[in-house]
Each structure stands twice: as structure tokens, then as C-alpha cells.
Design a protein around this motif. Structure first.
Motif, PDB file in Angstrom:
ATOM      1  N   LEU A 134       0.831  -1.195   0.000  1.00 49.37           N
ATOM      2  CA  LEU A 134       0.000   0.000   0.000  1.00 49.37           C
ATOM      3  C   LEU A 134       0.869   1.250   0.000  1.00 49.37           C
ATOM      4  O   LEU A 134       1.929   1.289   0.629  1.00 49.37           O
ATOM      5  CB  LEU A 134      -0.876   0.030   1.245  1.00 49.37           C
ATOM      6  N   THR A 135       0.404   2.266  -0.668  1.00 47.37           N
ATOM      7  CA  THR A 135       1.082   3.552  -0.584  1.00 47.37           C
ATOM      8  C   THR A 135       0.468   4.359   0.558  1.00 47.37           C
ATOM      9  O   THR A 135      -0.616   4.046   1.056  1.00 47.37           O
ATOM     10  CB  THR A 135       0.932   4.348  -1.883  1.00 47.37           C
ATOM     11  N   GLU A 136       1.180   5.395   0.949  1.00 44.32           N
ATOM     12  CA  GLU A 136       0.667   6.287   1.986  1.00 44.32           C
ATOM     13  C   GLU A 136      -0.692   6.858   1.592  1.00 44.32           C
ATOM     14  O   GLU A 136      -1.629   6.899   2.403  1.00 44.32           O
ATOM     15  CB  GLU A 136       1.675   7.426   2.197  1.00 44.32           C
ATOM     16  N   GLU A 137      -0.819   7.270   0.334  1.00 48.52           N
ATOM     17  CA  GLU A 137      -2.070   7.869  -0.140  1.00 48.52           C
ATOM     18  C   GLU A 137      -3.215   6.862  -0.086  1.00 48.52           C
ATOM     19  O   GLU A 137      -4.344   7.195   0.306  1.00 48.52           O
ATOM     20  CB  GLU A 137      -1.892   8.404  -1.566  1.00 48.52           C
ATOM     21  N   GLN A 138      -2.939   5.618  -0.505  1.00 47.42           N
ATOM     22  CA  GLN A 138      -3.983   4.594  -0.493  1.00 47.42           C
ATOM     23  C   GLN A 138      -4.462   4.310   0.933  1.00 47.42           C
ATOM     24  O   GLN A 138      -5.665   4.260   1.203  1.00 47.42           O
ATOM     25  CB  GLN A 138      -3.454   3.295  -1.121  1.00 47.42           C
ATOM     26  N   PHE A 139      -3.506   4.104   1.853  1.00 46.91           N
ATOM     27  CA  PHE A 139      -3.891   3.781   3.234  1.00 46.91           C
ATOM     28  C   PHE A 139      -4.662   4.915   3.886  1.00 46.91           C
ATOM     29  O   PHE A 139      -5.687   4.700   4.531  1.00 46.91           O
ATOM     30  CB  PHE A 139      -2.658   3.442   4.071  1.00 46.91           C
ATOM     31  N   ASN A 140      -4.169   6.119   3.690  1.00 43.22           N
ATOM     32  CA  ASN A 140      -4.794   7.255   4.366  1.00 43.22           C
ATOM     33  C   ASN A 140      -6.171   7.595   3.798  1.00 43.22           C
ATOM     34  O   ASN A 140      -6.963   8.279   4.441  1.00 43.22           O
ATOM     35  CB  ASN A 140      -3.867   8.470   4.315  1.00 43.22           C
ATOM     36  N   SER A 141      -6.465   7.093   2.586  1.00 41.99           N
ATOM     37  CA  SER A 141      -7.782   7.351   1.980  1.00 41.99           C
ATOM     38  C   SER A 141      -8.838   6.343   2.434  1.00 41.99           C
ATOM     39  O   SER A 141     -10.032   6.527   2.175  1.00 41.99           O
ATOM     40  CB  SER A 141      -7.680   7.304   0.458  1.00 41.99           C
ATOM     41  N   ILE A 142      -8.412   5.270   3.125  1.00 41.13           N
ATOM     42  CA  ILE A 142      -9.364   4.249   3.587  1.00 41.13           C
ATOM     43  C   ILE A 142     -10.207   4.806   4.739  1.00 41.13           C
ATOM     44  O   ILE A 142      -9.651   5.305   5.729  1.00 41.13           O
ATOM     45  CB  ILE A 142      -8.610   2.993   4.073  1.00 41.13           C
ATOM     46  N   PRO A 143     -11.547   4.715   4.646  1.00 41.74           N
ATOM     47  CA  PRO A 143     -12.385   5.091   5.796  1.00 41.74           C
ATOM     48  C   PRO A 143     -12.121   4.116   6.952  1.00 41.74           C
ATOM     49  O   PRO A 143     -12.265   2.910   6.799  1.00 41.74           O
ATOM     50  CB  PRO A 143     -13.815   4.940   5.256  1.00 41.74           C
ATOM     51  N   LYS A 144     -11.735   4.606   8.096  1.00 42.05           N
ATOM     52  CA  LYS A 144     -11.272   3.735   9.180  1.00 42.05           C
ATOM     53  C   LYS A 144     -12.188   3.707  10.396  1.00 42.05           C
ATOM     54  O   LYS A 144     -11.970   2.928  11.323  1.00 42.05           O
ATOM     55  CB  LYS A 144      -9.863   4.155   9.613  1.00 42.05           C
TER      56      LYS A 144
END
Length: 203
Positions: A2-12
Motif C-alpha cells: 500500500l502507498t501512503e495515499e492509499q492507506f490514508n484514503s481508507i475510511p477507518k
């Protein structure tokens, strides 16, 4: 990966379980994991203490940090923790362990960890304990540990001089493989009626 952008875009906000072993976590924002209950960060790279400490931990019941660098990680707010895997964790200190809430902890792995000054006397609910290849574990530390619920114990490759095993009243699985310092009196005092699995390799 995962990239930083992908992970941070996930609703958590609704995530209850997250497993990202071997991941480079540079720039990952964990602060939105408000409902996380199970977390596997085994062998992750570049995970800072600031990132780990920002994780909401009040609902966390299972944490796996297998071979992860945990320097300056704060474990004191793991108030619901039931299972903790620190096998081979790097830079894990007695201060971190002693600050860990243990009143609900039932499963703990400290395989390969230096245990000098670790306090075990408040492991009141522990059922499964892995101390294989741990270093500097004294008889005083081990003997102070509550064992009334302990069903599975691994002390393989550990120096067992003066360890008391006579109060392992419900023990079912016991691993002494490659352990040193175990004498007949210690072994003979072990309650054996509940035992279903015993390893005495090289004893």
C-alpha cells in the motif's frame, strides 16, 4: 504494498480488524481507527512511536508486533488487551511491559525477549505464555507469576534453575525442549493429571 495515499484514503471509523504485515508504514495515519479491536503490525517498517501512540487503543483486544521495532511505543493504554504477540520485538523494555494493563491478558508471547526487571506478578488471568529463548528470566520473576489459569507454557531454551512448577494445576501443554537447569524434583512436582502434551527434547 500500500502507498501512503492509499492507506490514508481508507475510511477507518468502522474498521475492527487490520492486518498489514511487512508493510512500509511511512506516513500512514492510524489515528482514525476508533473501533479497532485486532491489529497486526508484524514486521512493518518505518513505524514510528508517534504513529503507534496515536492509535485509539481502548477497544483493542489483540495486537501482534512480531519482529517489529517497538522503541518508545506506549502500551499503558491497552486497557482491553487479551492477546499480545511480541515475539522477537526489537527495543521492548521492562518499562513498557510493566506499564501494560494485564488484568485481561490471557495470551502472551515474549519469545526471544530480554526479560530483566519484567514484572509478572499481575498476570492474573494468563492462560497461554510463550517465553521460549527469552533471556535473563529469574526464578523470582517466574515464581511470582499467577498460574491458576495457565494451560499452555513454553519455556523452551530457557534456564530453569529454581523455577517452581508445582502450582501448574491446570496445565495442559508444557514445552521444556532445550531448556537447561531442570532437575528431577522440579519435574516430579508438576501436576500431571491435566497434561495432554509434553516436550522434554534434549532434557
Amino acid at each position: 504494498n500500500l502507498t501512503e495515499e492509499q492507506f490514508n484514503s481508507i475510511p477507518k471509523g468502522l474498521l475492527t480488524k487490520l492486518k498489514i504485515p511487512l508493510q512500509d508504514t511511512t506516513g500512514f495515519d492510524f489515528s482514525g481507527l476508533n473501533n479497532i479491536k485486532e491489529l497486526d503490525l508484524s514486521r512493518v517498517r518505518n513505524l514510528s512511536s508517534e504513529q503507534f501512540n496515536s492509535i485509539p487503543k481502548k477497544q483493542l483486544t489483540k495486537v501482534k508486533l512480531f519482529h517489529t521495532d517497538v522503541q518508545r511505543f506506549d502500551f499503558s493504554n491497552l486497557i482491553s488487551i487479551e492477546e499480545l504477540d511480541l515475539e522477537g520485538a526489537k527495543n521492548f523494555t521492562s518499562e513498557q511491559f510493566n506499564s501494560l494493563p494485564k488484568d485481561k491478558l490471557i495470551k502472551l508471547s515474549l519469545l526471544g525477549i530480554n526479560l530483566r526487571s519484567f514484572i509478572f506478578s499481575n498476570l492474573t488471568q494468563i492462560q497461554e505464555l510463550d517465553l521460549e529463548c527469552s533471556q535473563e528470566l529469574s526464578a523470582g520473576q517466574f515464581n511470582s507469576m499467577p498460574k491458576q489459569h495457565l494451560i499452555k507454557l513454553n519455556v523452551s531454551d530457557v534456564l530453569l534453575t529454581d523455577f517452581v512448577f508445582s502450582n501448574l494445576d491446570v496445565i495442559q501443554e508444557l514445552n521444556f525442549g532445550f531448556a537447561t537447569g531442570l532437575i528431577a524434583n522440579q519435574f516430579n512436582d508438576i501436576p500431571k493429571q491435566p497434561l495432554v502434551k509434553l516436550n522434554l527434547s534434549t532434557i
